[in-house]
Scaffold this motif. Structure first.
Motif, PDB file in Angstrom:
ATOM      1  N   LEU A   5       3.641  -0.811   3.792  1.00 43.88           N
ATOM      2  CA  LEU A   5       3.080   0.435   3.606  1.00 43.88           C
ATOM      3  C   LEU A   5       3.853   1.448   3.509  1.00 43.88           C
ATOM      4  N   SER A   6       4.003   2.375   2.636  1.00 47.60           N
ATOM      5  CA  SER A   6       5.054   3.509   1.973  1.00 47.60           C
ATOM      6  C   SER A   6       4.200   4.532   2.319  1.00 47.60           C
ATOM      7  N   VAL A   7       4.654   5.469   3.145  1.00 47.72           N
ATOM      8  CA  VAL A   7       3.795   6.794   3.078  1.00 47.72           C
ATOM      9  C   VAL A   7       4.914   7.982   2.348  1.00 47.72           C
ATOM     10  N   ILE A   8       4.284   8.365   1.541  1.00 49.83           N
ATOM     11  CA  ILE A   8       5.198   9.197   0.765  1.00 49.83           C
ATOM     12  C   ILE A   8       4.648  10.895   0.946  1.00 49.83           C
ATOM     13  N   ASN A   9       5.512  11.500   1.409  1.00 53.99           N
ATOM     14  CA  ASN A   9       5.192  13.137   1.816  1.00 53.99           C
ATOM     15  C   ASN A   9       5.477  13.950   0.540  1.00 53.99           C
ATOM     16  N   VAL A  10       4.367  14.692   0.036  1.00 52.77           N
ATOM     17  CA  VAL A  10       4.772  15.512  -1.161  1.00 52.77           C
ATOM     18  C   VAL A  10       4.404  16.886  -0.814  1.00 52.77           C
ATOM     19  N   PHE A  11       4.711  17.925  -1.853  1.00 47.25           N
ATOM     20  CA  PHE A  11       4.511  19.169  -1.721  1.00 47.25           C
ATOM     21  C   PHE A  11       3.617  19.526  -2.600  1.00 47.25           C
ATOM     22  N   VAL A  12       2.095  20.258  -2.672  1.00 49.81           N
ATOM     23  CA  VAL A  12       1.439  20.359  -3.954  1.00 49.81           C
ATOM     24  C   VAL A  12       1.580  21.982  -4.081  1.00 49.81           C
ATOM     25  N   ASN A  13       2.175  22.282  -5.276  1.00 48.39           N
ATOM     26  CA  ASN A  13       1.879  23.902  -5.488  1.00 48.39           C
ATOM     27  C   ASN A  13       1.063  24.138  -6.334  1.00 48.39           C
ATOM     28  N   PRO A  14      -0.147  24.869  -5.923  1.00 43.01           N
ATOM     29  CA  PRO A  14      -1.407  25.071  -6.562  1.00 43.01           C
ATOM     30  C   PRO A  14      -1.307  26.102  -7.669  1.00 43.01           C
ATOM     31  N   GLU A  15       0.155  26.702  -7.676  1.00 45.25           N
ATOM     32  CA  GLU A  15       0.269  27.709  -8.574  1.00 45.25           C
ATOM     33  C   GLU A  15       0.620  27.153  -9.855  1.00 45.25           C
ATOM     34  N   LEU A  16       1.033  25.963  -9.818  1.00 42.49           N
ATOM     35  CA  LEU A  16       1.260  25.033 -11.184  1.00 42.49           C
ATOM     36  C   LEU A  16       0.095  24.390 -11.835  1.00 42.49           C
ATOM     37  N   GLY A  17      -0.312  24.475 -12.919  1.00 38.15           N
ATOM     38  CA  GLY A  17      -1.311  23.637 -13.546  1.00 38.15           C
ATOM     39  C   GLY A  17      -2.774  24.195 -13.310  1.00 38.15           C
ATOM     40  N   GLU A  18      -3.889  23.678 -12.945  1.00 39.44           N
ATOM     41  CA  GLU A  18      -5.012  24.167 -13.191  1.00 39.44           C
ATOM     42  C   GLU A  18      -5.869  23.970 -11.655  1.00 39.44           C
ATOM     43  N   GLY A  19      -5.018  24.249 -10.660  1.00 39.45           N
ATOM     44  CA  GLY A  19      -5.610  24.725  -9.509  1.00 39.45           C
ATOM     45  C   GLY A  19      -5.030  23.708  -8.515  1.00 39.45           C
ATOM     46  N   ILE A  20      -5.332  23.629  -7.288  1.00 41.14           N
ATOM     47  CA  ILE A  20      -4.965  22.891  -6.371  1.00 41.14           C
ATOM     48  C   ILE A  20      -5.328  21.258  -6.578  1.00 41.14           C
ATOM     49  N   GLU A  21      -6.638  21.205  -6.730  1.00 37.45           N
ATOM     50  CA  GLU A  21      -7.030  19.820  -6.980  1.00 37.45           C
ATOM     51  C   GLU A  21      -6.302  19.005  -8.037  1.00 37.45           C
ATOM     52  N   ALA A  22      -6.181  19.693  -9.224  1.00 36.21           N
ATOM     53  CA  ALA A  22      -5.619  19.029 -10.274  1.00 36.21           C
ATOM     54  C   ALA A  22      -4.082  18.849  -9.923  1.00 36.21           C
ATOM     55  N   ALA A  51       0.772  -1.079   0.011  1.00 38.15           N
ATOM     56  CA  ALA A  51       0.024  -0.073   0.044  1.00 38.15           C
ATOM     57  C   ALA A  51       0.760   1.143  -0.034  1.00 38.15           C
ATOM     58  N   VAL A  52       0.491   2.451  -0.603  1.00 39.01           N
ATOM     59  CA  VAL A  52       0.931   3.614  -0.685  1.00 39.01           C
ATOM     60  C   VAL A  52       0.095   4.565  -0.387  1.00 39.01           C
ATOM     61  N   HIS A  53       0.418   5.345   0.755  1.00 40.20           N
ATOM     62  CA  HIS A  53      -0.347   6.658   1.083  1.00 40.20           C
ATOM     63  C   HIS A  53       0.394   7.930   0.745  1.00 40.20           C
ATOM     64  N   VAL A  54      -0.183   8.656  -0.123  1.00 40.14           N
ATOM     65  CA  VAL A  54       0.332   9.691  -0.696  1.00 40.14           C
ATOM     66  C   VAL A  54      -0.009  11.106   0.396  1.00 40.14           C
ATOM     67  N   HIS A  55       0.744  11.603   1.273  1.00 42.58           N
ATOM     68  CA  HIS A  55       0.384  12.500   2.259  1.00 42.58           C
ATOM     69  C   HIS A  55       0.736  13.951   1.557  1.00 42.58           C
ATOM     70  N   HIS A  56      -0.601  14.472   1.082  1.00 40.90           N
ATOM     71  CA  HIS A  56      -0.377  15.996   0.689  1.00 40.90           C
ATOM     72  C   HIS A  56      -0.236  17.143   1.623  1.00 40.90           C
ATOM     73  N   GLY A  57      -0.783  16.687   3.089  1.00 45.25           N
ATOM     74  CA  GLY A  57      -0.700  17.904   3.893  1.00 45.25           C
ATOM     75  C   GLY A  57      -1.618  18.968   3.645  1.00 45.25           C
ATOM     76  N   LEU A  58      -2.788  18.728   2.829  1.00 45.70           N
ATOM     77  CA  LEU A  58      -3.571  19.894   2.306  1.00 45.70           C
ATOM     78  C   LEU A  58      -4.762  20.027   3.391  1.00 45.70           C
ATOM     79  N   SER A 113      -3.132   9.448   7.494  1.00 40.41           N
ATOM     80  CA  SER A 113      -1.723   8.911   7.576  1.00 40.41           C
ATOM     81  C   SER A 113      -1.460   7.803   8.540  1.00 40.41           C
ATOM     82  N   GLY A 114      -1.994   8.114   9.796  1.00 42.69           N
ATOM     83  CA  GLY A 114      -1.927   7.340  10.849  1.00 42.69           C
ATOM     84  C   GLY A 114      -2.985   6.200  10.894  1.00 42.69           C
ATOM     85  N   HIS A 115      -4.289   6.262  10.074  1.00 45.76           N
ATOM     86  CA  HIS A 115      -5.233   5.476   9.884  1.00 45.76           C
ATOM     87  C   HIS A 115      -4.591   4.154   9.116  1.00 45.76           C
ATOM     88  N   CYS A 116      -3.872   4.782   7.995  1.00 52.11           N
ATOM     89  CA  CYS A 116      -3.272   3.788   6.884  1.00 52.11           C
ATOM     90  C   CYS A 116      -2.116   2.946   7.693  1.00 52.11           C
TER      91      CYS A 116
END
Length: 146
Positions: free
Chosen positions: A37-54, A8-15, A23-26
């Motif tokens: 399980l691998s938990v991958i912490n990422v940084f989402v830059n809403p300035e790039l692309g089509e908005g924060i969800e994209a 399993a992989v959980h991507v932790h956006h921190g959003l 993350s703890g539940h996973c």
């Protein structure tokens, strides 16, 4: 019997303010089930692309693809499919968007696309599975900011 090694992989956006709880539940669920399980912490830059969800969707998929050694199974269901098609049509995406989410694209498999969310909830309840709900799914903000 299939000779598969499930991880399993959980991507932790921190959003979300609940991101650490998810993350703890996973971690707890995978430990209880004996699944790596691998938990991958990422940084989402809403300035790039089509908005924060994209941006979050793209970085999540990139992280999964970078981590995978085989197939990636996503839990999208029929309700997600309907929502995606509707949003695509409202955005004027044409025939490609009207096709919605494919069951298989490259190494990404979505085995639940034909199942309504309610069926998955019923199965989970019947088998006493625990899950968390992403509060952003109820937030209309993301519907209008792509």
């Amino acid at each position: 019997m299939l000779d598969l090694h499930l991880t399993a992989v959980h991507v932790h956006h921190g959003l979300s303010e609940n991101a650490d709880k998810w993350s703890g539940h996973c971690v707890q669920t995978c430990a209880r089930l004996g699944i790596d399980l691998s938990v991958i912490n990422v940084f989402v830059n809403p300035e790039l692309g089509e908005g924060i969800e994209a941006a979050a969707r793209k970085i999540r998929l990139d992280a999964l693809l970078a981590h995978s050694s085989g197939r990636i199974c996503m839990a999208h269901h029929a309700d997600d499919q309907a929502e995606t098609v509707l949003h695509n049509l409202l955005r004027g995406s044409g025939l490609r968007g009207a096709g919605g989410i494919p069951v298989l694209r490259g190494c990404v498999l979505r085995p639940f696309l034909d199942l309504p969310k309610e069926s998955l909830h019923e199965y989970a309840a019947e088998h006493q599975l625990e899950w968390v709900e992403d509060e952003s799914n109820k937030d209309r903000y993301f519907t209008h900011s792509n």
